[in-house]
Design an enzyme around this catalytic site. Sequence first.
Site, PDB file in Angstrom:
ATOM      1  N   CYS A   2       0.822  -1.205   0.000  1.00 11.57           N
ATOM      2  CA  CYS A   2       0.000   0.000   0.000  1.00 11.57           C
ATOM      3  C   CYS A   2       0.866   1.270   0.000  1.00 11.57           C
ATOM      4  O   CYS A   2       1.887   1.318   0.671  1.00 11.57           O
ATOM      5  CB  CYS A   2      -0.964   0.080   1.168  1.00 11.57           C
ATOM      6  SG  CYS A   2      -2.163  -1.247   1.193  1.00 11.57           S
ATOM      7  N   ARG A  27       6.362  -0.555  -3.954  1.00 14.85           N
ATOM      8  CA  ARG A  27       5.921  -1.135  -2.684  1.00 14.85           C
ATOM      9  C   ARG A  27       4.983  -2.323  -2.899  1.00 14.85           C
ATOM     10  O   ARG A  27       4.773  -3.108  -1.989  1.00 14.85           O
ATOM     11  CB  ARG A  27       5.190  -0.075  -1.840  1.00 14.85           C
ATOM     12  CG  ARG A  27       6.106   1.012  -1.322  1.00 14.85           C
ATOM     13  CD  ARG A  27       5.300   2.124  -0.688  1.00 14.85           C
ATOM     14  NE  ARG A  27       4.622   1.714   0.535  1.00 14.85           N
ATOM     15  CZ  ARG A  27       5.137   1.841   1.754  1.00 14.85           C
ATOM     16  NH1 ARG A  27       6.324   2.363   1.913  1.00 14.85           N
ATOM     17  NH2 ARG A  27       4.457   1.461   2.808  1.00 14.85           N
ATOM     18  N   TRP A  76      -2.698  -2.864  -1.694  1.00 15.01           N
ATOM     19  CA  TRP A  76      -2.236  -4.245  -1.764  1.00 15.01           C
ATOM     20  C   TRP A  76      -3.261  -5.035  -0.951  1.00 15.01           C
ATOM     21  O   TRP A  76      -3.336  -4.904   0.266  1.00 15.01           O
ATOM     22  CB  TRP A  76      -0.849  -4.345  -1.149  1.00 15.01           C
ATOM     23  CG  TRP A  76      -0.167  -5.651  -1.321  1.00 15.01           C
ATOM     24  CD1 TRP A  76       0.556  -6.080  -2.410  1.00 15.01           C
ATOM     25  CD2 TRP A  76      -0.097  -6.723  -0.358  1.00 15.01           C
ATOM     26  NE1 TRP A  76       1.050  -7.336  -2.187  1.00 15.01           N
ATOM     27  CE2 TRP A  76       0.672  -7.755  -0.944  1.00 15.01           C
ATOM     28  CE3 TRP A  76      -0.607  -6.910   0.923  1.00 15.01           C
ATOM     29  CZ2 TRP A  76       0.936  -8.958  -0.284  1.00 15.01           C
ATOM     30  CZ3 TRP A  76      -0.344  -8.102   1.579  1.00 15.01           C
ATOM     31  CH2 TRP A  76       0.423  -9.106   0.970  1.00 15.01           C
ATOM     32  N   ASN A 100      -3.190   2.716   5.199  1.00 21.49           N
ATOM     33  CA  ASN A 100      -2.227   1.600   5.166  1.00 21.49           C
ATOM     34  C   ASN A 100      -2.308   0.915   6.516  1.00 21.49           C
ATOM     35  O   ASN A 100      -2.290   1.593   7.549  1.00 21.49           O
ATOM     36  CB  ASN A 100      -0.790   2.103   4.983  1.00 21.49           C
ATOM     37  CG  ASN A 100      -0.498   2.476   3.550  1.00 21.49           C
ATOM     38  OD1 ASN A 100      -1.386   2.453   2.702  1.00 21.49           O
ATOM     39  ND2 ASN A 100       0.738   2.846   3.283  1.00 21.49           N
ATOM     40  N   GLY A 101      -2.347  -0.413   6.498  1.00 18.00           N
ATOM     41  CA  GLY A 101      -2.396  -1.146   7.762  1.00 18.00           C
ATOM     42  C   GLY A 101      -3.595  -2.068   7.791  1.00 18.00           C
ATOM     43  O   GLY A 101      -4.199  -2.356   6.751  1.00 18.00           O
ATOM     44  N   GLU A 484      18.981 -17.774   1.045  1.00 17.83           N
ATOM     45  CA  GLU A 484      18.776 -16.494   0.383  1.00 17.83           C
ATOM     46  C   GLU A 484      18.738 -16.670  -1.139  1.00 17.83           C
ATOM     47  O   GLU A 484      17.912 -16.070  -1.823  1.00 17.83           O
ATOM     48  CB  GLU A 484      19.873 -15.503   0.803  1.00 17.83           C
ATOM     49  CG  GLU A 484      19.830 -14.155   0.123  1.00 17.83           C
ATOM     50  CD  GLU A 484      18.483 -13.439   0.230  1.00 17.83           C
ATOM     51  OE1 GLU A 484      17.617 -13.858   1.013  1.00 17.83           O
ATOM     52  OE2 GLU A 484      18.288 -12.466  -0.522  1.00 17.83           O
ATOM     53  N   LYS A 488      15.581 -15.547  -3.347  1.00 18.57           N
ATOM     54  CA  LYS A 488      15.747 -14.564  -4.433  1.00 18.57           C
ATOM     55  C   LYS A 488      15.167 -15.109  -5.725  1.00 18.57           C
ATOM     56  O   LYS A 488      14.418 -14.443  -6.419  1.00 18.57           O
ATOM     57  CB  LYS A 488      17.239 -14.270  -4.585  1.00 18.57           C
ATOM     58  CG  LYS A 488      17.592 -12.918  -5.031  1.00 18.57           C
ATOM     59  CD  LYS A 488      17.568 -11.846  -3.974  1.00 18.57           C
ATOM     60  CE  LYS A 488      16.360 -11.791  -3.112  1.00 18.57           C
ATOM     61  NZ  LYS A 488      16.398 -11.016  -1.959  1.00 18.57           N
ATOM     62  N   GLU A 491      11.178 -15.628  -5.568  1.00 17.76           N
ATOM     63  CA  GLU A 491      10.310 -14.441  -5.496  1.00 17.76           C
ATOM     64  C   GLU A 491      10.221 -13.698  -6.824  1.00 17.76           C
ATOM     65  O   GLU A 491       9.191 -13.121  -7.138  1.00 17.76           O
ATOM     66  CB  GLU A 491      10.695 -13.506  -4.349  1.00 17.76           C
ATOM     67  CG  GLU A 491      11.956 -12.714  -4.531  1.00 17.76           C
ATOM     68  CD  GLU A 491      12.239 -11.768  -3.358  1.00 17.76           C
ATOM     69  OE1 GLU A 491      11.309 -11.133  -2.851  1.00 17.76           O
ATOM     70  OE2 GLU A 491      13.417 -11.672  -2.962  1.00 17.76           O
ATOM     71  N   HIS A 507      18.179 -37.469   3.543  1.00 14.97           N
ATOM     72  CA  HIS A 507      17.181 -37.774   4.581  1.00 14.97           C
ATOM     73  C   HIS A 507      15.766 -37.532   4.077  1.00 14.97           C
ATOM     74  O   HIS A 507      14.848 -37.343   4.867  1.00 14.97           O
ATOM     75  CB  HIS A 507      17.478 -36.952   5.839  1.00 14.97           C
ATOM     76  CG  HIS A 507      18.796 -37.309   6.440  1.00 14.97           C
ATOM     77  ND1 HIS A 507      19.015 -38.483   7.104  1.00 14.97           N
ATOM     78  CD2 HIS A 507      19.994 -36.672   6.410  1.00 14.97           C
ATOM     79  CE1 HIS A 507      20.283 -38.548   7.489  1.00 14.97           C
ATOM     80  NE2 HIS A 507      20.895 -37.457   7.060  1.00 14.97           N
ATOM     81  N   LYS A 607       7.195  -4.287  -1.139  1.00 18.02           N
ATOM     82  CA  LYS A 607       8.553  -3.973  -0.700  1.00 18.02           C
ATOM     83  C   LYS A 607       8.636  -3.930   0.817  1.00 18.02           C
ATOM     84  O   LYS A 607       9.578  -4.404   1.412  1.00 18.02           O
ATOM     85  CB  LYS A 607       8.986  -2.617  -1.294  1.00 18.02           C
ATOM     86  CG  LYS A 607      10.380  -2.177  -0.885  1.00 18.02           C
ATOM     87  CD  LYS A 607      11.439  -3.119  -1.421  1.00 18.02           C
ATOM     88  CE  LYS A 607      12.843  -2.769  -0.971  1.00 18.02           C
ATOM     89  NZ  LYS A 607      13.760  -3.905  -1.160  1.00 18.02           N
TER      90      LYS A 607
END
Length: 612
Positions: A2, A27, A76, A100-101, A484, A488, A491, A507, A607
Amino acid sequence: MCGIIGYTGTKNSVPFLLQGLRALEYRGYDSAGVAVQINGGINTVKAKGRIDNLEEKINSSEIKTDGTCGIGHTRWATHGAPSDINSHPHRAPSLALIHNGIIENYAEIEEMLSAEGYTFVSETDTEAAAKLIDYYFVRLGDPVKAIFEATDVIRGSYAFGVIFDSYPDTIYSIRKDSPLIVASTEEGGFIASDIPAILSHTSSYYQLEEGIVAIIGKNNVSFVDRKGNESSQTRLTIDWNVEQAQKGGFPHFMIKEIHEEPEAIRKTVSTRIGEDGLPDFGIRELDIVRLSKFKNIHIVACGTAMHAGLIGKNIIEKIARVPVNVDIASEFRYRDPILSKDDLVILLSQSGETADTLAALRHAKSKGVYTLSIVNVIGSSVAREADSVLYTWAGPEISVASTKAYSVQCALLYLFAVQLARACGKLSDAFAKELCRKLTEEVPEAISKTLELSKEIKNASRHYLASEHLFFIGRGIDSALCSEASLKLKEISYIHCEAYAAGELKHGTISLITDGIPVVALMTEEFLAEKVISGIREVKSRGANVLAITTKEIAEKYAIPADKIISVPEVDEFFAPFLLATVVQLFAYHIAAGRGCDVDKPRNLAKSVTVE
Ligand code: M6R
């Protein structure tokens, strides 16, 4: 996650709103909208999808050329699917509101207001807030009082921007657990969720404190507390410019930001090294005497920042021999972690606004534990609320996929480890000095050389463009790096990836290895090379296609049974993870770009994740 923009001035507000919304696109959002005061009322235009859709709708509406005060929002979706109706701004009889929130008790509020005759048209939590403020405004006749009354009832996180039909040229704002900045410029007043939205208009802003209403007029801003007293807010200066927030000739922000890593590390580390060549953080608790009092360290963060924490754990435990626990911030506060007064909690965050990280910080503080934040955005909530803060000087990171912020977080954790190891008597000053020098000089140089491998990595990436699954394997610190690398790639390319400690494959996971499955093996630590090589043999004999990414030394010394080997330039083995990090970032970038993905704005992602 948002985006908020608001403008009030003497010019048409629409271009300011659209430009601000575009600057906030990174964002993450799935719909957008604006509301503008026109002729004693408020006109709203909202559209699902990209800002271009909104602009098209605006162009055929009457707000196109009129209205000098307005608010805009990129949404969003959390409550209700992306749609025109669920987009913000939300209307109530007297006002329009952006948010936002998350309003946790929106259902209760709706029930209460329904009994008062209010009706609700969207599926969002936000509409409840808009109508609750309206409810109090009707009774109290004052915007500020109405906002305070409503926020006394609301539970959850919010940054609100509100305009009222009957209060022209004025935007009201309040926040809790969601960021909001305010600026007063020659062109007019602004509110925004993030700096890029206002960067082309000003280089100074106020980070609105929680529980304060900001009243933004054309020529001035004022701040009022719950008791009606004027509140003074600290003015902050933006230390980066529009150029830094642009792509600078690169096709995407992500690739530009990867190329900024050498400079970002140099800047972040060199400013923390004293004249004697040893770490100097300028923080009392991190000096050599006090640091040794910490018996346990907890590193708490989300996503990529948490992965930087895993690298930090490896290095701190290796050279300082102090136990480090790495926690996912969203789990930390709910698992009632064992914390003692002798512990140190380190919060890592690029944005400094990640809701879970902020909540974890507050939890740690409530237990009386000393908190240190490592944050990239100056004045952000995590930075302000921690007992002390170390800023990473990465500059603005616009791409949703975090790259340079990860590298600088790792760099600061290395430096912290050196200081802690000295404090614990595990490292001589001479050796510590040498490590500091390497981190400041050799690491950035070696990363610059690693960036020259971009073409080779791009060529190698062609092999993976049609892949559906991919495995990263490594041991020791490289298994942290694998996490990581895998995040990366998944996403931004949407390829399903798994990160595994190489010894763990047999295993269970090895049952997924069949003919042609791509496996990427990371190897930086020579003492583990043979172990990883046997992991490579195991997957090769089941048909895997293996790419090994390793150091020059290991590549020269060992017969690695991989289909392709990429070796990074020479550097002290201790620092090799930095170079491999750059390689796996480039690897993810080239695969995603080659697949035609929206590299900087991957689907469903934001973001800065400012809700729980
Ligand atoms: O701003 P933060 O560092 O607190 O953000 C944490 C994560 O949301 C972030 O690292 C996320 O995982 C990135 N998209 C990864 O590239």
